[in-house]
Design a protein around this motif. Structure first.
Motif, mmCIF file in Angstrom:
data_model
loop_
_atom_site.group_PDB
_atom_site.id
_atom_site.type_symbol
_atom_site.label_atom_id
_atom_site.label_comp_id
_atom_site.label_asym_id
_atom_site.label_seq_id
_atom_site.Cartn_x
_atom_site.Cartn_y
_atom_site.Cartn_z
ATOM 1 N N THR A 56 -2.906 6.127 -8.898
ATOM 2 C CA THR A 56 -2.494 4.736 -8.845
ATOM 3 C C THR A 56 -1.205 4.615 -8.050
ATOM 4 O OG1 THR A 56 -3.421 4.400 -11.060
ATOM 5 C CG2 THR A 56 -1.922 2.700 -10.237
ATOM 6 N N ALA A 57 -1.206 3.765 -7.025
ATOM 7 C CA ALA A 57 0.016 3.475 -6.277
ATOM 8 C C ALA A 57 0.795 2.440 -7.086
ATOM 9 C CB ALA A 57 -0.318 2.940 -4.885
ATOM 10 N N LYS A 58 1.916 2.856 -7.659
ATOM 11 C CA LYS A 58 2.730 1.960 -8.467
ATOM 12 C C LYS A 58 3.551 1.051 -7.548
ATOM 13 C CE LYS A 58 2.572 2.656 -12.467
ATOM 14 N NZ LYS A 58 1.627 2.104 -13.430
ATOM 15 N N LYS A 59 3.709 -0.202 -7.949
ATOM 16 C CA LYS A 59 4.451 -1.170 -7.137
ATOM 17 C C LYS A 59 5.888 -0.676 -6.927
ATOM 18 C CE LYS A 59 5.677 -6.040 -6.873
ATOM 19 N NZ LYS A 59 5.570 -7.351 -7.523
ATOM 20 N N SER A 60 6.247 -0.481 -5.666
ATOM 21 C CA SER A 60 7.572 0.010 -5.272
ATOM 22 C C SER A 60 7.969 1.271 -6.033
ATOM 23 C CB SER A 60 8.624 -1.092 -5.450
ATOM 24 O OG SER A 60 8.341 -2.179 -4.589
ATOM 25 N N ALA A 82 7.234 -1.055 -1.779
ATOM 26 C CA ALA A 82 5.837 -0.802 -1.403
ATOM 27 C C ALA A 82 4.982 -1.672 -2.303
ATOM 28 C CB ALA A 82 5.491 0.665 -1.564
ATOM 29 N N GLU A 83 4.398 -2.699 -1.737
ATOM 30 C CA GLU A 83 3.616 -3.641 -2.525
ATOM 31 C C GLU A 83 2.206 -3.805 -1.986
ATOM 32 O OE1 GLU A 83 6.013 -7.186 -2.641
ATOM 33 O OE2 GLU A 83 7.503 -6.241 -3.935
ATOM 34 N N GLU A 84 1.702 -2.763 -1.296
ATOM 35 C CA GLU A 84 0.366 -2.855 -0.730
ATOM 36 C C GLU A 84 -0.677 -2.897 -1.843
ATOM 37 O OE1 GLU A 84 2.469 -0.245 0.061
ATOM 38 O OE2 GLU A 84 1.660 1.249 -1.288
ATOM 39 N N THR A 85 -1.783 -3.544 -1.537
ATOM 40 C CA THR A 85 -2.896 -3.618 -2.474
ATOM 41 C C THR A 85 -4.160 -3.156 -1.749
ATOM 42 O OG1 THR A 85 -3.337 -5.917 -1.906
ATOM 43 C CG2 THR A 85 -1.897 -5.533 -3.788
ATOM 44 N N ALA A 86 -5.140 -2.758 -2.542
ATOM 45 C CA ALA A 86 -6.414 -2.346 -1.951
ATOM 46 C C ALA A 86 -7.088 -3.558 -1.312
ATOM 47 C CB ALA A 86 -7.311 -1.750 -3.030
ATOM 48 N N PRO A 87 -7.776 -3.356 -0.196
ATOM 49 C CA PRO A 87 -8.452 -4.487 0.448
ATOM 50 C C PRO A 87 -9.583 -5.008 -0.439
ATOM 51 C CG PRO A 87 -8.926 -2.422 1.608
ATOM 52 C CD PRO A 87 -7.947 -2.115 0.532
ATOM 53 N N LYS A 88 -9.729 -6.314 -0.412
ATOM 54 C CA LYS A 88 -10.803 -6.955 -1.158
ATOM 55 C C LYS A 88 -12.120 -6.749 -0.404
ATOM 56 C CE LYS A 88 -7.914 -8.909 -4.050
ATOM 57 N NZ LYS A 88 -7.064 -7.876 -4.553
#
Length: 81
Positions: A7-11, A66-72
């Motif tokens: 899991t990429a944690k927000k920032s 770092a606030e990237e999200t997975a593409p929808k």
């Protein structure tokens, strides 16, 4: 649940959880890190950790964002005729 979840944690770090006996984490020379008995690990993304490749919380004071999200998923593609 997947055997290993990242899991990429927000920032923050990349949090790795699951059956870490299925994971091999090595340094650039191929030497393995000992993950024995660990239920999860956090890997540094900010570059400021004094304990790389593991997170030591330095992202909290370094200004790392770092606030990237997975593409929808896009709309379904109709079958070609």
């Amino acid at each position: 649940m997947a055997a290993i979840k990242i899991t990429a944690k927000k920032s923050g770090p990349l949090r790795v959880e699951g059956d870490l006996t299925q994971l091999e984490l090595t340094d650039f020379e191929g030497n393995p890190y000992d993950l024995t008995g660990k239920p999860g690990i956090s890997l540094c993304r900010c570059g400021h950790s004094a304990n790389k490749p593991f997170c030591d919380g330095s992202h909290k004071t370094s200004g790392f964002v770092a606030e990237e999200t997975a593409p929808k998923p896009g709309p379904p593609v109709p079958p070609s005729s």
